[in-house]
Design a protein around this motif. Sequence first.
Motif, PDB file in Angstrom:
ATOM      1  N   LYS A  33       0.885  -1.166   0.000  1.00  0.00           N
ATOM      2  CA  LYS A  33       0.000   0.000   0.000  1.00  0.00           C
ATOM      3  C   LYS A  33       0.920   1.212   0.000  1.00  0.00           C
ATOM      4  O   LYS A  33       1.555   1.525   0.999  1.00  0.00           O
ATOM      5  N   PRO A  35       1.530   5.229  -0.433  1.00  0.00           N
ATOM      6  CA  PRO A  35       0.839   6.536  -0.430  1.00  0.00           C
ATOM      7  C   PRO A  35       1.248   7.379  -1.638  1.00  0.00           C
ATOM      8  O   PRO A  35       2.411   7.399  -2.032  1.00  0.00           O
ATOM      9  N   LYS A  36       0.261   8.053  -2.228  1.00  0.00           N
ATOM     10  CA  LYS A  36       0.513   8.934  -3.356  1.00  0.00           C
ATOM     11  C   LYS A  36       0.428  10.385  -2.886  1.00  0.00           C
ATOM     12  O   LYS A  36      -0.162  10.668  -1.841  1.00  0.00           O
ATOM     13  N   GLU A  40      -4.281   9.661  -1.867  1.00  0.00           N
ATOM     14  CA  GLU A  40      -4.799   8.329  -2.182  1.00  0.00           C
ATOM     15  C   GLU A  40      -3.670   7.299  -2.005  1.00  0.00           C
ATOM     16  O   GLU A  40      -2.533   7.647  -1.745  1.00  0.00           O
ATOM     17  N   TYR A  41      -4.029   6.035  -2.159  1.00  0.00           N
ATOM     18  CA  TYR A  41      -3.039   4.960  -2.051  1.00  0.00           C
ATOM     19  C   TYR A  41      -3.036   4.115  -3.313  1.00  0.00           C
ATOM     20  O   TYR A  41      -4.079   3.883  -3.912  1.00  0.00           O
ATOM     21  N   MET A  43      -2.484   0.443  -4.487  1.00  0.00           N
ATOM     22  CA  MET A  43      -2.453  -0.908  -3.944  1.00  0.00           C
ATOM     23  C   MET A  43      -1.846  -1.840  -5.000  1.00  0.00           C
ATOM     24  O   MET A  43      -2.307  -1.850  -6.148  1.00  0.00           O
TER      25      MET A  43
END
Length: 57
Positions: A33, A35-36, A40-41, A43
């Motif tokens: 996972k 992080p952006k 958002e993430y 996956m």
Amino acid sequence: MHLATLGHPIIGDDLYHPNPVEVALRLHASNLKIPKPDGEYLMVQAPLPFHFPTILK
């Protein structure tokens, strides 16, 4: 290094494993996972490599 310090070196790690028995490093992440910047993430999923199940037995 951190896993070796805990007594759990990565199989195939010739730097930190005292008696390496495998040629290839055996480290795999099946789920990540990430992080952006927008909050958002991302996956990411990956199955075990084909040779892992026999090694794990």
